[in-house]
Design a protein around this motif. Structure first.
Motif: not given
Length: 512
Positions: A119-148
């Protein structure tokens, strides 16, 4: 379909169609994943990535731990024409943010066990919220199942993608090794992949089982795992490597091959004799090692235990390389082997680039892979590494009269610890930014277990004592910016570091 007919089918999606129930992966939790299930998940991820706008040539960064999701993400990128950057999850948030920015990542996939740093790295890199995906739960990340959740069919306009793996650069910042995309059909397994495995006597199918005990962010580890799947081999994944657990899995799954590093050999040999004798390892056919120098005594003991199945190679992310099997090594102890049939190995004079005769030490040059490469955003570094169709990573060695390569020194600055590259310039830059440091030099010193460990020589500013208190302060300071494995294991203080009038450091004078 008959086993004889099935054995002619190569490639994940082809095997999934021909033999959908064939086991592709044993997940670390013991779950068996079929080729059809893996292909379907790779399709879902690919369609999901396409759905957020990724197109051929775009970059996805993966910080997924060893598991089916990591392999599915790789094959999703592979069939969608994407570059995939498998990032070292031991890095700090600023280090990961640098890779996200430098690679121009369009998507970031991370496991929830790395939630805070991801999460910190994504914020530092200013990565858009809709480009973040998590296996499990990470605040601010979509679940990787969204891709699935997308269509499970194959994505449109399929073409081969490629790994874009980061290797240390001359400035201390890692550089992405990027190869031009070929536009090839993902269902056609490249002939060089089949030929590469034949170097280690690994044919398609043939009841082969590959065990992967190292993190999939390593170049060779990812290559061996993915090619094994493509050739119809079963892949056994370990989440965290443990010596006795590996032996148990070898026996349970009748493992035939793996990619290892010498540190793992040390750990295995450190097991009590009765523990090592407890497990049946007779299924082993080709236990491949590289990435770091292997002490001769360690190699001999492994050969005595496992037999001539222990094979060594020398190569680099950029291309390569050489190979030597166990029987050859006993005849040429210390060698890293002869050139691959499609490769070239030359030793050139560092000053004028002329080719040196047998027995003379110089810079080792290898032929680039099937396609050329460049260091991403580093044209000067790319040019410095090349000599025609050859490249060097700065290693010093010689060829004997039979064409066997021997390495004398590792590249002058690079530290290899447990098969991991550590670049001193990056650590020096961090330590030099401390207010109490006047000068600093970092180098690798021998370590009986890891091959090398990081040591820092520090010249404090005038009036400051070089003591345990300062060493602790510098370690804490560095830990805020560097991954744990990059931190100096020891810090030695000097009143002055040995430099010439031009500022060049005589590092050899520091260690003897």
């Amino acid at each position: 379909m008959s086993s004889e007919r099935t054995a002619e089918v190569l490639g994940l999606w082809n095997i999934a169609a021909a033999d959908p129930g064939k086991i592709a992966i044993i997940d670390p939790n013991g779950t068996e994943i079929t080729y059809r299930e893996l292909a379907t998940l790779a399709n879902r991820y690919a369609n999901g990535l396409r759905g957020i706008g990724l197109r051929s040539g775009d970059v996805v960064v993966s910080m997924l731990h060893n598991g089916v999701e990591a392999m599915a993400a790789y094959f999703a990128a592979y069939q969608a024409g994407l570059y995939i950057v498998a990032v070292n999850w031991h890095l700090t948030a600023p280090e990961i943010a640098y890779i996200l920015q430098d690679s121009e990542a369009s998507a970031f996939l991370a496991s929830d066990r790395f939630a805070d740093v991801a999460a910190e790295a994504a914020d530092l890199a200013e990565l858009p919220q809709d480009a973040r995906f998590a296996a499990g739960t990470i605040p601010g990340f979509r679940p990787i199942s969204w891709l699935g959740a997308a269509d499970t069919g194959r994505p449109e306009q399929r073409s081969v993608g490629a790994p874009m793996l980061y290797t240390s650069g001359t400035t201390g910042r890692p550089k992405g090794v990027r190869r031009p995309l070929t536009g090839a059909d993902p269902d056609t397994v490249p002939a060089p992949n089949v030929a590469f495995f034949k170097l280690f006597e690994l044919d398609p199918y043939d009841d082969h089982v590959h065990i992967c005990g190292s993190p999939l962010y390593h170049t060779a580890v990812l290559n061996f795992a993915s090619i094994s799947i493509q050739l119809g081999h079963k892949l056994v994944l370990m989440d965290r490597w443990d010596a006795e657990e590996m032996l148990a899995l070898i026996e349970k799954h009748r493992v035939t091959h793996s990619h290892m590093v010498p540190t793992q050999f040390h750990r295995l040999l450190a097991l009590p004799d009765d523990v090592r004798a407890r497990y049946d390892v007779s299924s082993l056919r080709s236990m491949v090692h590289g990435a770091a120098p292997c002490p001769a005594q360690t190699k001999r003991r492994m050969l005595e235990w496992w037999g001539p199945v222990v094979t060594e190679y020398y190569a680099a992310t950029e291309g390569g390389g050489t190979t030597i099997n166990g029987t050859e090594w006993l005849a040429k102890p210390g060698s890293v082997g002869k050139a691959w049939p499609w490769s070239i190995v030359k030793v050139l004079d560092p000053e004028d680039g002329s080719e040196l005769s047998a027995g003379k030490e110089g810079l080792v040059y290898l032929k680039m892979g099937a396609s050329s490469f460049e260091y991403h955003k580093a044209e000067e570094k790319t040019a410095e590494a090349r000599h025609g169709e050859l490249f060097t990573v700065g290693d010093i060695g010689y060829l004997d009269e039979d064409g066997y390569l021997f390495l004398c020194d590792r590249r002058s600055d690079l530290i290899l610890s447990g098969g991991v590259n550590i670049y001193p310039a990056e650590i020096e830059g961090v330590l030099m930014s401390h207010d109490l440091v006047a000068d600093v030099a970092v180098l690798g010193v021998p370590d009986p277990d890891w091959g090398q460990q990081v040591k820092a020589f520090v010249q404090p500013v005038d009036g400051i004592a070089g003591d345990d208190e300062l060493a602790a302060a510098l370690t804490d300071f560095a830990a805020e910016q560097l991954a744990k494995y990059k931190l100096p294991r020891t810090i030695e203080f000097r009143t002055e570091l040995p430099r010439d009038p031009n500022g060049k450091l005589f590092k050899r004078k520091l260690v003897g």
